[in-house]
Design a protein around this motif. Sequence first.
Motif, PDB file in Angstrom:
ATOM      1  N   THR A  55      -2.685   6.115 -16.498  1.00  0.00           N
ATOM      2  CA  THR A  55      -2.103   5.920 -15.174  1.00  0.00           C
ATOM      3  C   THR A  55      -2.577   7.034 -14.233  1.00  0.00           C
ATOM      4  OG1 THR A  55      -0.167   7.290 -15.609  1.00  0.00           O
ATOM      5  CG2 THR A  55      -0.021   4.934 -16.217  1.00  0.00           C
ATOM      6  N   GLU A  56      -2.383   6.808 -12.955  1.00  0.00           N
ATOM      7  CA  GLU A  56      -2.730   7.831 -11.951  1.00  0.00           C
ATOM      8  C   GLU A  56      -1.951   9.122 -12.211  1.00  0.00           C
ATOM      9  OE1 GLU A  56      -5.005   9.380  -9.096  1.00  0.00           O
ATOM     10  OE2 GLU A  56      -5.203   7.318  -9.786  1.00  0.00           O
ATOM     11  N   GLU A  57      -0.700   8.972 -12.585  1.00  0.00           N
ATOM     12  CA  GLU A  57       0.142  10.133 -12.887  1.00  0.00           C
ATOM     13  C   GLU A  57      -0.395  10.910 -14.097  1.00  0.00           C
ATOM     14  OE1 GLU A  57       4.640  10.825 -14.478  1.00  0.00           O
ATOM     15  OE2 GLU A  57       4.403   9.393 -12.821  1.00  0.00           O
ATOM     16  N   GLN A  58      -0.825  10.198 -15.126  1.00  0.00           N
ATOM     17  CA  GLN A  58      -1.379  10.848 -16.311  1.00  0.00           C
ATOM     18  C   GLN A  58      -2.689  11.565 -15.975  1.00  0.00           C
ATOM     19  OE1 GLN A  58      -1.388   7.321 -18.752  1.00  0.00           O
ATOM     20  NE2 GLN A  58       0.424   8.002 -19.908  1.00  0.00           N
ATOM     21  N   LEU A  59      -3.514  10.960 -15.136  1.00  0.00           N
ATOM     22  CA  LEU A  59      -4.774  11.602 -14.734  1.00  0.00           C
ATOM     23  C   LEU A  59      -4.519  12.854 -13.905  1.00  0.00           C
ATOM     24  CD1 LEU A  59      -6.891   8.423 -13.926  1.00  0.00           C
ATOM     25  CD2 LEU A  59      -7.184   9.980 -15.877  1.00  0.00           C
ATOM     26  N   LYS A  60      -3.510  12.810 -13.044  1.00  0.00           N
ATOM     27  CA  LYS A  60      -3.144  14.010 -12.261  1.00  0.00           C
ATOM     28  C   LYS A  60      -2.627  15.102 -13.188  1.00  0.00           C
ATOM     29  CE  LYS A  60      -2.145  11.868  -7.821  1.00  0.00           C
ATOM     30  NZ  LYS A  60      -1.111  11.512  -6.854  1.00  0.00           N
ATOM     31  N   SER A  61      -1.826  14.713 -14.158  1.00  0.00           N
ATOM     32  CA  SER A  61      -1.311  15.663 -15.137  1.00  0.00           C
ATOM     33  C   SER A  61      -2.457  16.290 -15.921  1.00  0.00           C
ATOM     34  CB  SER A  61      -0.344  14.955 -16.090  1.00  0.00           C
ATOM     35  OG  SER A  61       0.062  15.827 -17.118  1.00  0.00           O
ATOM     36  N   LEU A  62      -3.421  15.469 -16.308  1.00  0.00           N
ATOM     37  CA  LEU A  62      -4.598  15.963 -17.030  1.00  0.00           C
ATOM     38  C   LEU A  62      -5.334  17.014 -16.209  1.00  0.00           C
ATOM     39  CD1 LEU A  62      -6.737  15.862 -19.298  1.00  0.00           C
ATOM     40  CD2 LEU A  62      -7.757  13.909 -18.087  1.00  0.00           C
ATOM     41  N   ASP A  63      -5.601  16.721 -14.935  1.00  0.00           N
ATOM     42  CA  ASP A  63      -6.294  17.678 -14.076  1.00  0.00           C
ATOM     43  C   ASP A  63      -5.500  18.971 -13.938  1.00  0.00           C
ATOM     44  OD1 ASP A  63      -8.504  16.115 -13.659  1.00  0.00           O
ATOM     45  OD2 ASP A  63      -7.875  15.392 -11.681  1.00  0.00           O
ATOM     46  N   SER A  64      -4.199  18.842 -13.785  1.00  0.00           N
ATOM     47  CA  SER A  64      -3.345  20.015 -13.625  1.00  0.00           C
ATOM     48  C   SER A  64      -3.356  20.896 -14.880  1.00  0.00           C
ATOM     49  CB  SER A  64      -1.922  19.562 -13.316  1.00  0.00           C
ATOM     50  OG  SER A  64      -1.060  20.659 -13.274  1.00  0.00           O
ATOM     51  N   ILE A  65      -3.227  20.281 -16.034  1.00  0.00           N
ATOM     52  CA  ILE A  65      -3.231  21.036 -17.296  1.00  0.00           C
ATOM     53  C   ILE A  65      -4.619  21.619 -17.567  1.00  0.00           C
ATOM     54  CG2 ILE A  65      -2.950  20.831 -19.809  1.00  0.00           C
ATOM     55  CD1 ILE A  65      -0.771  18.676 -19.170  1.00  0.00           C
ATOM     56  N   PHE A  66      -5.658  20.853 -17.274  1.00  0.00           N
ATOM     57  CA  PHE A  66      -7.033  21.325 -17.457  1.00  0.00           C
ATOM     58  C   PHE A  66      -7.263  22.606 -16.656  1.00  0.00           C
ATOM     59  CE2 PHE A  66     -11.553  21.189 -16.104  1.00  0.00           C
ATOM     60  CZ  PHE A  66     -12.162  21.239 -17.348  1.00  0.00           C
TER      61      PHE A  66
END
Length: 160
Positions: free
Chosen positions: A106-117
């Motif tokens: 999801t868009e939310e999961q991709l944003k979370s991924l970028d943030s954690i990365f």
Amino acid sequence: MATARFCVLFIILAVALAEDAEVKHKTAPKPVRLFTEEELQRYDGSEEGQPIYMAVKGVVFDVTKGKEFYGKDAPYNALAGKDSTRAVAKMSLDPADLTSDTTGLTEEQLKSLDSIFEGTYKAKYPIVGYTASRILNEDGSPNKDFKPEDQPHFQIKDEF
């Protein structure tokens, strides 16, 4: 007498300059390398004294200093020794999510991924390489579409 003073002054100056040169000298970082899935698996935290590596978004990080999280029998050890991009995005330890595949996130999961990365991995752990799948095609030829500068949040000083 003047010659002796000159020699002492010269020695003091030479030592001071040498110390200053040592302070300014910075050793070059270790070069990054390309990891196949099999090579990355060797650094899963199961062997004492061996570094612990994990990849997120195809970037291989040395997470050894987080051994209490990623080492053998640690809570996030399942993420070590592989590209765990999907698992990081979903905050999951499900074996099915321990992959680099981001299809269907999801868009939310991709944003979370970028943030954690950015906020966790790039901020805390040194980059030691890249996964071959990030840079190479399945047949082993270079991926001509891979351009580091096009990667999300790419900063040349951090990655190369």
